[in-house]
Design a protein around this motif. Sequence first.
Motif, PDB file in Angstrom:
ATOM      1  N   ASP A  64      -3.212   5.821  -2.313  1.00 51.44           N
ATOM      2  CA  ASP A  64      -2.712   4.484  -1.963  1.00 51.44           C
ATOM      3  C   ASP A  64      -3.184   4.042  -0.590  1.00 51.44           C
ATOM      4  N   THR A  68      -5.724   0.896  -0.098  1.00 51.03           N
ATOM      5  CA  THR A  68      -5.285  -0.231   0.727  1.00 51.03           C
ATOM      6  C   THR A  68      -6.231  -0.460   1.893  1.00 51.03           C
ATOM      7  N   SER A  71      -9.328  -2.080   0.469  1.00 49.99           N
ATOM      8  CA  SER A  71      -9.002  -3.462   0.116  1.00 49.99           C
ATOM      9  C   SER A  71      -8.826  -4.329   1.353  1.00 49.99           C
ATOM     10  N   THR A  72      -8.348  -3.736   2.447  1.00 48.63           N
ATOM     11  CA  THR A  72      -8.136  -4.468   3.696  1.00 48.63           C
ATOM     12  C   THR A  72      -9.455  -4.728   4.419  1.00 48.63           C
ATOM     13  N   SER A  79      -4.003  -4.269  -4.647  1.00 52.82           N
ATOM     14  CA  SER A  79      -3.137  -3.249  -4.068  1.00 52.82           C
ATOM     15  C   SER A  79      -2.510  -2.389  -5.154  1.00 52.82           C
ATOM     16  N   THR A  80      -2.255  -1.161  -4.791  1.00 50.76           N
ATOM     17  CA  THR A  80      -1.596  -0.224  -5.706  1.00 50.76           C
ATOM     18  C   THR A  80      -0.121  -0.056  -5.355  1.00 50.76           C
ATOM     19  N   MET A  83       3.041  -4.809  -1.584  1.00 55.23           N
ATOM     20  CA  MET A  83       2.654  -5.070  -0.203  1.00 55.23           C
ATOM     21  C   MET A  83       3.810  -5.595   0.639  1.00 55.23           C
ATOM     22  N   TRP A  87       5.128  -1.766   3.263  1.00 51.90           N
ATOM     23  CA  TRP A  87       4.635  -1.586   4.622  1.00 51.90           C
ATOM     24  C   TRP A  87       5.647  -2.049   5.670  1.00 51.90           C
ATOM     25  N   LEU A  95      -2.730  -4.129   8.865  1.00 51.67           N
ATOM     26  CA  LEU A  95      -3.383  -4.931   7.830  1.00 51.67           C
ATOM     27  C   LEU A  95      -3.966  -6.215   8.414  1.00 51.67           C
ATOM     28  N   PHE A 207      -3.456 -10.911   0.474  1.00 51.11           N
ATOM     29  CA  PHE A 207      -2.192 -10.194   0.665  1.00 51.11           C
ATOM     30  C   PHE A 207      -1.093 -11.187   1.069  1.00 51.11           C
ATOM     31  N   THR A 436      -8.052   4.761  -9.359  1.00 54.49           N
ATOM     32  CA  THR A 436      -7.930   4.128  -8.040  1.00 54.49           C
ATOM     33  C   THR A 436      -9.179   4.368  -7.206  1.00 54.49           C
TER      34      THR A 436
END
Length: 476
Positions: A64, A68, A71-72, A79-80, A83, A87, A95, A207, A436
């Motif tokens: 994860d 993330t 992806s960021t 996202s897995t 969000m 966090w 992020l 996000f 993933t």
Amino acid sequence: MSSMLSTSSPRRGLLRFGTYVRRLVTSSPSRFAIIVFASLILVFTALLSLPISARDGQMTGLADALFTAVSTICVTGLSTVDMAAHWSPFGNVVLFIGVNIGGMGVLTLASLMGMVISKRLGLRAKLLAAGDTNPMRAHGGPVNESQTVRLGEVGQLLTTVALSTLVIEGIVAVLLYPGLVMAGIDPLAALWEAPFYAAMSFTNTGFTPNAGGVAVFADDYFVLIVLMMSVFLGSIGFPVIYTLAKHVWHVKKWSLHTKLTLITTVLLFLLGALAFLALEYNNPRTFGSMDAVDTTMQAMFLSAMTRSGGFSVIDISDLNGSSMLAACMLMFVGGGSASTAGGIKVTTLAVLAIAVWSEAKGRGSVEAFGRRIPSDVQRVALSVVAWGATIVALSTIVIAQITKADIIDVLFDVISAFGTVGLSSGLTAELPDAGTYVLAATIFMGRVGTVTLAAAVAATSRSQYYSLPVERPIVG
């Protein structure tokens, strides 16, 4: 004596490392860019794994945290984890910083790193930066005067990248704040969520910091329009923003790249909105229960977000299969070159479309707006599409085999990952660790760029001083 040796040895090591880095920057900027991006992903994976980054104070699992981080940094938005719930404030700051770094782009970031290392923007650095910021080129070599950004403008362009990011995100945050408050967001919370949404929209990440995401603003047209405009500015690319800033009222001074980007972007936006209107107007789960104005607005918003924005008012899994396929086509194209958007890029599509039209007309050259598009640009465009299609196909096959999920859901999330869009059919959150990692690799390849990857593998370009006999195979 031994003390002098012990102090000089680390110094020699640092000098050797600096020499190696400078050689890497000058010989292969594409490979250097990949190394920089990969290093950033590792750093942000470590930061997001920390207990302080999670709301529950527990360490986030490697799969994860890595996904993330990818992806960021790659400004994707998939996202897995939840969000909004997972966090902590510290994690959200990580992020926020990550998407702004990633939003500057692989090649622009590599150019800036080269400037920091060399301490000045010399001729060689200018050649590298000019090549990297040019959407038509992804490797070193002679710089053509017809390129999108000329040598004398490189320093200004790099400044534009930083300033446009700060200014646009600041303006978007100011515009969004009253809209968020009127939508019921606590005024203190809105002070954080407004700049967060501004960063996520301009970088085309998607996000959301609040539970429910942008769905809570479904009836607030002002917020939706501001988000669409921010996504649009981020997706057209920094060279286009630079051109518009200099010649906004002088269309004749616009470069061919600027014209192709703006025309193709607007055309795809309108065609996408019309497609979603036609395909979803009677779907009770999406637009079927809305009036004409709401349906039109939501179709436009969905069309804008499938280009790379990643925000969604409706549940993507509620779309008809035909609409999901249309969205896949839009996501695969993506946004403009040297932008925060992903995909094969609108100029790639435009160049290929013009080439096909010229071939159908029997023209000897490919021309647009009084300019001739050289054959090497056409070959790069064809290569980008071929590599992109190959990456999507292989990733879809692997993830479909791992998950045994519906193929349209797999294809949608894979193209969303490759195009760094961030929309999901719901599959991404349910992926096992193996899936993933595959999707994270797809995101990385989509963001870094297929041409950049090819140039990094090639490392050097060789000149051929002879030509082989011509033979024409049968095509078609």
